[in-house]
Motif scaffolding. Structure first.
Motif, PDB file in Angstrom:
ATOM      1  N   GLU A 354      14.737  -4.609   1.311  1.00 53.17           N
ATOM      2  CA  GLU A 354      15.082  -4.651  -0.105  1.00 53.17           C
ATOM      3  C   GLU A 354      15.257  -3.251  -0.691  1.00 53.17           C
ATOM      4  O   GLU A 354      16.146  -3.017  -1.511  1.00 53.17           O
ATOM      5  N   THR A 355      14.393  -2.312  -0.283  1.00 49.48           N
ATOM      6  CA  THR A 355      14.320  -1.016  -0.955  1.00 49.48           C
ATOM      7  C   THR A 355      14.997   0.126  -0.210  1.00 49.48           C
ATOM      8  O   THR A 355      15.539   1.041  -0.829  1.00 49.48           O
ATOM      9  N   GLY A 356      14.917   0.120   1.113  1.00 51.58           N
ATOM     10  CA  GLY A 356      15.375   1.272   1.880  1.00 51.58           C
ATOM     11  C   GLY A 356      14.335   2.379   1.927  1.00 51.58           C
ATOM     12  O   GLY A 356      14.616   3.492   2.378  1.00 51.58           O
ATOM     13  N   TRP A 357      13.107   2.104   1.492  1.00 52.31           N
ATOM     14  CA  TRP A 357      12.044   3.115   1.530  1.00 52.31           C
ATOM     15  C   TRP A 357      11.573   3.335   2.962  1.00 52.31           C
ATOM     16  O   TRP A 357      11.816   2.518   3.850  1.00 52.31           O
ATOM     17  N   ARG A 358      10.868   4.432   3.171  1.00 49.27           N
ATOM     18  CA  ARG A 358      10.264   4.712   4.469  1.00 49.27           C
ATOM     19  C   ARG A 358       9.123   3.727   4.721  1.00 49.27           C
ATOM     20  O   ARG A 358       8.468   3.264   3.785  1.00 49.27           O
ATOM     21  N   GLY A 359       8.865   3.477   5.987  1.00 46.89           N
ATOM     22  CA  GLY A 359       7.773   2.570   6.340  1.00 46.89           C
ATOM     23  C   GLY A 359       6.435   3.045   5.805  1.00 46.89           C
ATOM     24  O   GLY A 359       5.620   2.252   5.305  1.00 46.89           O
ATOM     25  N   THR A 360       6.183   4.365   5.871  1.00 42.27           N
ATOM     26  CA  THR A 360       4.909   4.893   5.380  1.00 42.27           C
ATOM     27  C   THR A 360       4.761   4.696   3.874  1.00 42.27           C
ATOM     28  O   THR A 360       3.649   4.519   3.371  1.00 42.27           O
ATOM     29  N   ASP A 361       5.883   4.714   3.139  1.00 41.12           N
ATOM     30  CA  ASP A 361       5.806   4.531   1.681  1.00 41.12           C
ATOM     31  C   ASP A 361       5.526   3.076   1.315  1.00 41.12           C
ATOM     32  O   ASP A 361       4.817   2.801   0.343  1.00 41.12           O
ATOM     33  N   ILE A 362       6.085   2.145   2.072  1.00 45.53           N
ATOM     34  CA  ILE A 362       5.772   0.729   1.842  1.00 45.53           C
ATOM     35  C   ILE A 362       4.310   0.457   2.175  1.00 45.53           C
ATOM     36  O   ILE A 362       3.600  -0.234   1.434  1.00 45.53           O
ATOM     37  N   LEU A 363       3.839   1.014   3.274  1.00 44.36           N
ATOM     38  CA  LEU A 363       2.448   0.806   3.671  1.00 44.36           C
ATOM     39  C   LEU A 363       1.472   1.503   2.717  1.00 44.36           C
ATOM     40  O   LEU A 363       0.289   1.159   2.682  1.00 44.36           O
ATOM     41  N   ASN A 364       1.956   2.459   1.948  1.00 44.83           N
ATOM     42  CA  ASN A 364       1.108   3.189   1.011  1.00 44.83           C
ATOM     43  C   ASN A 364       1.021   2.512  -0.357  1.00 44.83           C
ATOM     44  O   ASN A 364       0.333   2.998  -1.260  1.00 44.83           O
ATOM     45  N   LEU A 365       1.707   1.385  -0.553  1.00 47.94           N
ATOM     46  CA  LEU A 365       1.662   0.677  -1.836  1.00 47.94           C
ATOM     47  C   LEU A 365       0.241   0.213  -2.145  1.00 47.94           C
ATOM     48  O   LEU A 365      -0.500  -0.201  -1.239  1.00 47.94           O
ATOM     49  N   ARG A 366      -0.121   0.250  -3.429  1.00 47.25           N
ATOM     50  CA  ARG A 366      -1.456  -0.186  -3.863  1.00 47.25           C
ATOM     51  C   ARG A 366      -1.320  -1.440  -4.728  1.00 47.25           C
ATOM     52  O   ARG A 366      -0.433  -1.507  -5.593  1.00 47.25           O
ATOM     53  N   TYR A 367      -2.221  -2.404  -4.516  1.00 45.53           N
ATOM     54  CA  TYR A 367      -2.038  -3.705  -5.161  1.00 45.53           C
ATOM     55  C   TYR A 367      -2.236  -3.655  -6.674  1.00 45.53           C
ATOM     56  O   TYR A 367      -1.761  -4.521  -7.395  1.00 45.53           O
ATOM     57  N   HIS A 368      -2.903  -2.622  -7.187  1.00 45.29           N
ATOM     58  CA  HIS A 368      -3.193  -2.588  -8.629  1.00 45.29           C
ATOM     59  C   HIS A 368      -2.079  -1.950  -9.456  1.00 45.29           C
ATOM     60  O   HIS A 368      -2.105  -2.034 -10.689  1.00 45.29           O
ATOM     61  N   ASN A 369      -1.096  -1.304  -8.798  1.00 49.29           N
ATOM     62  CA  ASN A 369      -0.065  -0.634  -9.603  1.00 49.29           C
ATOM     63  C   ASN A 369       1.325  -0.640  -8.961  1.00 49.29           C
ATOM     64  O   ASN A 369       2.168   0.174  -9.325  1.00 49.29           O
ATOM     65  N   CYS A 370       1.587  -1.541  -8.018  1.00 45.40           N
ATOM     66  CA  CYS A 370       2.859  -1.500  -7.283  1.00 45.40           C
ATOM     67  C   CYS A 370       3.950  -2.369  -7.904  1.00 45.40           C
ATOM     68  O   CYS A 370       5.101  -2.316  -7.469  1.00 45.40           O
TER      69      CYS A 370
END
Length: 660
Positions: A354-370
């Motif tokens: 959906e985004t084209g973001w890097r894998g590390t950036d998707i894995l770095n998402l936080r549930y309280h502010n994503c």
């Protein structure tokens, strides 16, 4: 077991030693109360490794040194500083190490009080006395000699209460702003940067230099830079050079270094060898420009030349193959992704697509502010945005729109994470967290996602044009998404923002279109006829020139239509396509080939508002470096806008392209 007499330890060591004792009391005091540890324990490694099952400390008579050595093992295990296999290998060396300690250091209260050089000299002689072989150059190539003594560095660092960057060993978790992936460094050993191999005379110089880049470049990159510097110093010192050799470097010295490097790594490719030169040149250039007192006296440009650096080898066919996922393969992956045998990876794949973001950036998402909803005044409704931190390019909070269905999936992941998370199993609030086991508290593993998709490819028999099972690279999803954005007509500056790129040049590298789309876009452009131009005379016809400004604007439009100008944010770049972009790490706004007009004013105003918001977010998050970078960018934007409003058209060369 004899109880440790804390009161016997010197006052300046007592509190730190107490920390060691408290640390060893974990897991029901197993580590403290037992001198023989079982690797098969569930809270330990959980299995034997090779023929090793136990780590035996019982032969060490000195309780203080024993507990410090235990602490080294337990901390390295729990913080994942050493591989499990490596810990098992170290366990096999304890017999000789224990005997050596009993014979030489029975009355010492800490490894901290032991001189490392004397320790290694004595230990080498001891190993020779019990039958170890020494090479002609005086080296004992064994685990005992080469690895166990590093416990001294570890313990000395633990007792050192100075700022992390003042120490000789830096731990990534103690460096505020260190750019390390949420899942950790690319190797357990890389979590530390150790300066002990740098000669004492130059150690503070190297530490000062690394301090300037430690929050700008990735942690793994800094680790690699230090490794190359270690080789540089070791090579010169082993060939008879002494302290102050950098200050007195000559071209002849550099030629010697190139010769030694060529011999040491003659079997390595140019891509590998080039870093031993380019990183060193960058280091020398910086300490000279920054006027370090131990910088070269001769100008670095006269010491190291550009052609000294081997050209990196790139297999263009392989790069092209790995860059984008072919459309037939992509459709099969998308249609079958719900059949992944590990369902927890499905939303990660969907967000990558959906985004084209890097894998590390998707894995770095936080549930309280994503996930956020932002009001759209044009549509009179709220739109969903994915929000995350892009660590590689220092964007503290990037927000990009996502479809409602994807947002619904993200919300379900948020609800699930909230329900499963505690301060103990997910203290950093990762959206895709590991909740138990040795990796508890860090995001799901990117490599495990790749293996899961690989199994899906095998299961669904997804094959490439050569009828071979498709070879999947996670980063290819990023390139593929960028290509889709371009083919859908999205502006390159918008793609740059969505992907979180630092430079427009990088976005252009990603933003390739298919041959069919290329033809369609070219054809539609050919149909445009904004100005009628006489091909023979190159003069504009049937245009009324109201003023000098109007004439400049018309000449500008002529260049846009008929020459090789490229559309960039806020204007047009007149750089020839064959000339490399010197502004790759800067902004087009400062490039001599850049041209901008009043038609770009709305873009400036929108970008200025966005950057001001980014500055506020950076300040709120305590990201001083990011705030400063954005302030510099904001200053350039505001000054350029002021010039545009005053002069109507701004071109730094002050010369029309068709006259050149």
């Amino acid at each position: 077991m004899n109880k440790v007499k804390i009161q016997e330890i010197k006052s300046n060591q007592q509190s730190k030693y107490e920390e060691i004792i408290e640390y060893l009391k974990q897991d029901d005091e197993y580590w403290l109360e037992n001198d023989k540890w079982d690797l098969t324990e569930e809270f330990f490694i959980g299995k034997t490794i090779g023929c090793v099952r136990n780590i035996n400390f019982s032969n060490i008579a000195n309780e203080f040194l024993k507990n410090e050595l235990k602490f080294y093992f337990v901390y390295s295990f729990k913080e994942k500083l050493l591989k499990h296999s490596y810990i098992a290998k170290l366990a096999t060396t304890l017999n000789q190490f224990s005997n050596f300690l009993n014979n030489n250091y029975l009355n010492y209260k800490s490894f901290r009080n032991i001189d490392k050089d004397k320790f290694q000299f004595k230990f080498k002689n001891y190993l020779v006395s019990v039958g170890f072989k020494m090479s002609d150059n005086g080296i004992i190539n064994s685990m005992e000699m080469n690895n166990i003594p590093y416990v001294l560095d570890f313990i000395k660092d633990f007792y050192d209460d100075r700022e992390e960057t003042e120490k000789d060993i830096w731990y990534s978790k103690n460096i505020k702003g260190a750019k390390i992936p949420a899942s950790g460094a690319n190797h357990g050993n890389n979590n530390t940067i150790n300066f002990n191999k740098i000669p004492t005379y130059y150690r503070e110089t190297v530490k000062r230099y690394l301090k300037t880049i430690i929050t700008k470049k990735s942690w793994n990159h800094c680790f690699q830079i230090l490794n190359n510097l270690n080789y540089f110093f070791e090579t010169f010192y082993s060939n008879g050079y002494t302290d102050e050799f950098i200050e007195n470097l000559s071209r002849q010295d550099i030629e010697n270094y190139l010769y030694w490097l060529g011999n040491d790594y003659k079997d390595k490719n140019p891509t590998y060898r080039c870093k031993f030169i380019s990183y060193i040149r960058t280091f020398l250039e910086y300490i000279q420009m920054a006027q370090y007192n131990k910088a070269p006296k001769n100008e670095v440009i006269f010491l190291m030349f550009q052609n000294d650096i081997p050209k990196r080898e790139l297999n263009k066919d392989e790069v092209k193959k790995a860059k984008f996922i072919p459309e037939p393969i992509l459709k099969q992956l998308d249609n079958n992704i719900m059949d992944l045998d590990r369902p927890q990876y499905i939303p990660i794949y969907i967000l990558l697509r959906e985004t084209g973001w890097r894998g590390t950036d998707i894995l770095n998402l936080r549930y309280h502010n994503c996930l956020e909803q932002i009001w759209n005044s044009k549509e009179q409704s709220y739109n969903f945005y994915l929000c995350g931190e892009i660590t590689k390019t220092s964007i503290s909070q990037l927000k990009i729109p996502i479809r409602d269905k994807v947002a619904e999936m993200v919300q379900k992941s948020i609800d699930k994470s909230k329900a499963s998370s505690t301060e103990e199993n997910n203290p950093k609030k990762y959206l895709f967290n590991t909740y138990q086991g040795k990796l508890k508290g860090i995001p799901l593993n990117k490599q495990a996602l790749l293996l899961t998709i690989k199994r899906l490819i095998e299961q669904k028999d997804i094959r490439d044009i050569n009828c071979e099972l498709y070879h999947f690279r996670l980063h290819s999803l990023r390139h593929t998404r960028a290509k889709e954005y371009v083919e859908q007509g999205m502006g390159i500056s918008i793609i740059q923002q969505i992907l979180g790129h630092q430079s427009l040049q990088m976005t252009v590298h990603y933003a390739t279109v298919s041959e069919n789309t290329l033809y369609e876009k070219w054809k539609s452009t050919e149909d445009l006829d904004l100005f009628r131009v006489n091909i023979e005379t190159h003069e504009l016809q049937q245009v009324v020139l109201d003023s000098e400004d109007r004439e400049n604007l018309i000449r500008y439009e002529y260049v846009k239509k008929n020459l090789d100008a490229v559309r960039v944010p806020f204007g047009v770049c007149f750089k020839a396509s064959k000339i490399p972009c010197k502004q790759q790490m800067n902004h087009c706004l400062t490039c001599a080939s850049f041209c901008t007009t009043t038609e770009n004013v709305p873009e400036y105003e929108e970008e200025i508002a966005r950057v001001k918001t980014q500055v506020e977010i950076s300040n709120r998050c305590g990201r001083e470096l990011w705030s400063e970078k954005n302030k510099q960018y904001l200053n350039i934007l505001e000054k350029t806008l002021e010039k545009v409003e005053k002069h109507k058209l701004v071109h730094k060369n002050n010369k029309s392209r068709e006259d050149s």
